[in-house]
Design a protein around this motif. Structure first.
Motif, PDB file in Angstrom:
ATOM      1  N   LEU A  96      37.082  66.186   8.597  1.00 57.98           N
ATOM      2  CA  LEU A  96      37.512  65.400   9.750  1.00 57.98           C
ATOM      3  C   LEU A  96      36.357  65.227  10.740  1.00 57.98           C
ATOM      4  O   LEU A  96      36.113  64.134  11.255  1.00 57.98           O
ATOM      5  CB  LEU A  96      38.702  66.099  10.410  1.00 57.98           C
ATOM      6  N   LEU A  97      35.593  66.304  10.993  1.00 54.89           N
ATOM      7  CA  LEU A  97      34.475  66.222  11.933  1.00 54.89           C
ATOM      8  C   LEU A  97      33.312  65.427  11.368  1.00 54.89           C
ATOM      9  O   LEU A  97      32.583  64.778  12.125  1.00 54.89           O
ATOM     10  CB  LEU A  97      34.009  67.627  12.330  1.00 54.89           C
ATOM     11  N   VAL A  98      33.115  65.478  10.058  1.00 52.91           N
ATOM     12  CA  VAL A  98      32.067  64.652   9.451  1.00 52.91           C
ATOM     13  C   VAL A  98      32.362  63.172   9.713  1.00 52.91           C
ATOM     14  O   VAL A  98      31.488  62.388  10.098  1.00 52.91           O
ATOM     15  CB  VAL A  98      31.957  64.931   7.939  1.00 52.91           C
ATOM     16  N   ASN A  99      33.619  62.789   9.536  1.00 51.58           N
ATOM     17  CA  ASN A  99      34.020  61.407   9.763  1.00 51.58           C
ATOM     18  C   ASN A  99      33.888  61.016  11.229  1.00 51.58           C
ATOM     19  O   ASN A  99      33.370  59.941  11.567  1.00 51.58           O
ATOM     20  CB  ASN A  99      35.459  61.217   9.274  1.00 51.58           C
ATOM     21  N   CYS A 100      34.366  61.897  12.117  1.00 51.51           N
ATOM     22  CA  CYS A 100      34.296  61.608  13.553  1.00 51.51           C
ATOM     23  C   CYS A 100      32.845  61.509  14.030  1.00 51.51           C
ATOM     24  O   CYS A 100      32.499  60.637  14.831  1.00 51.51           O
ATOM     25  CB  CYS A 100      35.029  62.690  14.350  1.00 51.51           C
ATOM     26  N   SER A 101      31.991  62.402  13.544  1.00 54.04           N
ATOM     27  CA  SER A 101      30.589  62.391  13.958  1.00 54.04           C
ATOM     28  C   SER A 101      29.915  61.090  13.558  1.00 54.04           C
ATOM     29  O   SER A 101      29.166  60.492  14.349  1.00 54.04           O
ATOM     30  CB  SER A 101      29.846  63.570  13.328  1.00 54.04           C
ATOM     31  N   GLY A 102      30.183  60.634  12.338  1.00 51.22           N
ATOM     32  CA  GLY A 102      29.597  59.371  11.891  1.00 51.22           C
ATOM     33  C   GLY A 102      30.055  58.193  12.723  1.00 51.22           C
ATOM     34  O   GLY A 102      29.249  57.344  13.120  1.00 51.22           O
ATOM     35  N   ASP A 103      31.357  58.137  13.043  1.00 55.09           N
ATOM     36  CA  ASP A 103      31.885  57.025  13.833  1.00 55.09           C
ATOM     37  C   ASP A 103      31.390  57.083  15.279  1.00 55.09           C
ATOM     38  O   ASP A 103      31.125  56.038  15.895  1.00 55.09           O
ATOM     39  CB  ASP A 103      33.413  57.034  13.802  1.00 55.09           C
ATOM     40  N   ALA A 104      31.275  58.290  15.839  1.00 52.47           N
ATOM     41  CA  ALA A 104      30.757  58.427  17.202  1.00 52.47           C
ATOM     42  C   ALA A 104      29.309  57.957  17.274  1.00 52.47           C
ATOM     43  O   ALA A 104      28.920  57.220  18.201  1.00 52.47           O
ATOM     44  CB  ALA A 104      30.869  59.874  17.668  1.00 52.47           C
ATOM     45  N   LEU A 105      28.502  58.344  16.307  1.00 56.02           N
ATOM     46  CA  LEU A 105      27.097  57.925  16.294  1.00 56.02           C
ATOM     47  C   LEU A 105      26.961  56.411  16.156  1.00 56.02           C
ATOM     48  O   LEU A 105      26.100  55.795  16.791  1.00 56.02           O
ATOM     49  CB  LEU A 105      26.347  58.633  15.166  1.00 56.02           C
ATOM     50  N   LYS A 106      27.818  55.814  15.336  1.00 55.61           N
ATOM     51  CA  LYS A 106      27.797  54.349  15.203  1.00 55.61           C
ATOM     52  C   LYS A 106      28.096  53.686  16.549  1.00 55.61           C
ATOM     53  O   LYS A 106      27.449  52.689  16.924  1.00 55.61           O
ATOM     54  CB  LYS A 106      28.824  53.897  14.162  1.00 55.61           C
ATOM     55  N   TYR A 107      29.059  54.241  17.279  1.00 58.68           N
ATOM     56  CA  TYR A 107      29.390  53.653  18.572  1.00 58.68           C
ATOM     57  C   TYR A 107      28.252  53.863  19.573  1.00 58.68           C
ATOM     58  O   TYR A 107      27.922  52.952  20.340  1.00 58.68           O
ATOM     59  CB  TYR A 107      30.685  54.241  19.127  1.00 58.68           C
ATOM     60  N   PHE A 108      27.637  55.027  19.569  1.00 58.72           N
ATOM     61  CA  PHE A 108      26.503  55.275  20.482  1.00 58.72           C
ATOM     62  C   PHE A 108      25.377  54.278  20.212  1.00 58.72           C
ATOM     63  O   PHE A 108      24.732  53.792  21.152  1.00 58.72           O
ATOM     64  CB  PHE A 108      25.989  56.702  20.306  1.00 58.72           C
ATOM     65  N   GLU A 109      25.149  53.965  18.937  1.00 60.42           N
ATOM     66  CA  GLU A 109      24.118  52.981  18.598  1.00 60.42           C
ATOM     67  C   GLU A 109      24.510  51.592  19.088  1.00 60.42           C
ATOM     68  O   GLU A 109      23.665  50.820  19.568  1.00 60.42           O
ATOM     69  CB  GLU A 109      23.896  52.956  17.078  1.00 60.42           C
ATOM     70  N   ASP A 110      25.786  51.275  18.993  1.00 60.55           N
ATOM     71  CA  ASP A 110      26.278  49.981  19.457  1.00 60.55           C
ATOM     72  C   ASP A 110      26.065  49.832  20.963  1.00 60.55           C
ATOM     73  O   ASP A 110      25.636  48.782  21.452  1.00 60.55           O
ATOM     74  CB  ASP A 110      27.761  49.853  19.106  1.00 60.55           C
ATOM     75  N   VAL A 111      26.354  50.903  21.718  1.00 58.76           N
ATOM     76  CA  VAL A 111      26.138  50.880  23.168  1.00 58.76           C
ATOM     77  C   VAL A 111      24.654  50.718  23.469  1.00 58.76           C
ATOM     78  O   VAL A 111      24.266  49.966  24.364  1.00 58.76           O
ATOM     79  CB  VAL A 111      26.688  52.165  23.818  1.00 58.76           C
ATOM     80  N   ALA A 112      23.820  51.422  22.720  1.00 57.13           N
ATOM     81  CA  ALA A 112      22.373  51.356  22.958  1.00 57.13           C
ATOM     82  C   ALA A 112      21.814  49.970  22.672  1.00 57.13           C
ATOM     83  O   ALA A 112      20.912  49.490  23.364  1.00 57.13           O
ATOM     84  CB  ALA A 112      21.659  52.389  22.094  1.00 57.13           C
ATOM     85  N   GLU A 113      22.372  49.294  21.663  1.00 61.10           N
ATOM     86  CA  GLU A 113      21.908  47.952  21.314  1.00 61.10           C
ATOM     87  C   GLU A 113      22.207  46.967  22.433  1.00 61.10           C
ATOM     88  O   GLU A 113      21.392  46.089  22.742  1.00 61.10           O
ATOM     89  CB  GLU A 113      22.574  47.508  20.010  1.00 61.10           C
ATOM     90  N   GLY A 114      23.396  47.076  23.037  1.00 62.34           N
ATOM     91  CA  GLY A 114      23.687  46.314  24.240  1.00 62.34           C
ATOM     92  C   GLY A 114      24.339  44.977  24.075  1.00 62.34           C
ATOM     93  O   GLY A 114      24.487  44.233  25.048  1.00 62.34           O
ATOM     94  N   SER A 115      24.777  44.616  22.865  1.00 66.91           N
ATOM     95  CA  SER A 115      25.391  43.292  22.693  1.00 66.91           C
ATOM     96  C   SER A 115      26.710  43.171  23.446  1.00 66.91           C
ATOM     97  O   SER A 115      27.161  42.067  23.756  1.00 66.91           O
ATOM     98  CB  SER A 115      25.630  43.016  21.203  1.00 66.91           C
ATOM     99  N   ARG A 116      27.341  44.316  23.794  1.00 65.52           N
ATOM    100  CA  ARG A 116      28.594  44.273  24.556  1.00 65.52           C
ATOM    101  C   ARG A 116      28.391  43.706  25.960  1.00 65.52           C
ATOM    102  O   ARG A 116      29.358  43.333  26.616  1.00 65.52           O
ATOM    103  CB  ARG A 116      29.195  45.674  24.655  1.00 65.52           C
ATOM    104  N   PHE A 117      27.149  43.676  26.423  1.00 66.24           N
ATOM    105  CA  PHE A 117      26.878  43.202  27.780  1.00 66.24           C
ATOM    106  C   PHE A 117      26.154  41.856  27.774  1.00 66.24           C
ATOM    107  O   PHE A 117      25.589  41.441  28.773  1.00 66.24           O
ATOM    108  CB  PHE A 117      26.055  44.252  28.529  1.00 66.24           C
TER     109      PHE A 117
END
Length: 260
Positions: free
Chosen positions: A228-249
């Motif tokens: 469960l934590l392996v899955n959550c860690s992967g999804d959290a990291l993907k979201y952190f990368e998405d925020v860093a990329e900045g296309s949401r803004f």
């Protein structure tokens, strides 16, 4: 766990991993008894490699010399990483500060924190089946000069300052948002916090608190928690990368998404 290098690695971010559970009130002594396998492993020949930070009626916290901090409450079990320093005596001169913890990449520290939490949580007091998991939280905390921050973070700060036609100099911004990412029996959200104080030479603090809440409670066992934590860690990291990329803004993308 994602294998690619994260911006959290490049900027020396530090992790926190936590579980929210159904309430269970056990004494601080009972918590210590349950965690004795973890504590005994840190026992040194002359002195233990950990220090008790807090022990109250229902809470227990301790800090390992290698930087991992454990906090147990009636509804929470958390393992975080905090760099540790000690004063080292020198011959004929003042002491010097020496790092006790290892400055490993964020992804390595996250994996270790998750592994430690998976080990500790099933040891907590409570009759079999009474302790169940409701939510997983994975946090990234980064301290950085704004000029070196990920482009998405800079764009976010500039976006907030648009009504004043300038980028804010000092601020404390907190945005909690559902992510729209749902799976079979869960929902995700993230609490984004950006801080920069007025003090001279203050740095920007970026805190991303990603959370996954489950519709059905999960058993607090290693067999359930580890994948469960392996899955959550992967999804959290993907979201952190998405925020860093900045296309949401990106204003054009925002307008397209809103149908404007």
């Amino acid at each position: 766990m994602a294998a690619s290098k994260s911006w959290c690695d490049k900027l020396a971010s530090v992790p926190t991993v936590g579980f929210r559970m159904l309430p269970h009130y056990a004494s601080g002594d009972a918590i210590i008894d349950g965690l004795s396998p973890v504590l005994n492993r840190m026992a040194g020949i002359e002195k233990p490699s950990f220090q008790v930070v807090q022990q109250t009626s229902f809470d227990f916290q301790f800090q390992a010399d290698n930087g991992f901090h454990y906090a147990i409450e009636p509804t929470k079990a958390v393992v975080s990483f905090r760099h540790r320093m000690k004063a080292k005596p020198t011959s004929g001169g003042p002491p010097i500060m020496e790092m006790m913890s290892s400055p490993l990449p964020y992804t390595a520290l996250l994996q270790e924190a998750a592994s430690r939490l998976v080990e500790a949580a099933p040891l907590l007091p409570g009759r079999k089946g009474a302790r169940v998991l409701q939510r997983v939280g994975i946090m990234s905390v980064t301290t950085v000069d704004k000029e070196e921050a990920p482009p998405g973070i800079v764009r976010f700060i500039d976006y907030v300052g648009r009504p004043w036609r300038t980028s804010p100099e000092f601020f404390e911004i907190t945005v909690a948002s559902e992510l729209g990412a749902t799976g079979k029996g869960w929902k995700d959200r993230c609490i984004h916090t950006l801080k920069k104080s007025e003090e001279a030479e203050s740095l920007l603090t970026i805190q991303l608190d990603w959370q996954r809440e489950y519709e059905a409670e999960k058993a607090l066992t290693e067999d359930v928690l580890r994948p469960l934590l392996v899955n959550c860690s992967g999804d959290a990291l993907k979201y952190f990368e998405d925020v860093a990329e900045g296309s949401r803004f990106d204003e054009e993308l925002i307008s397209e998404t809103a149908g404007v």
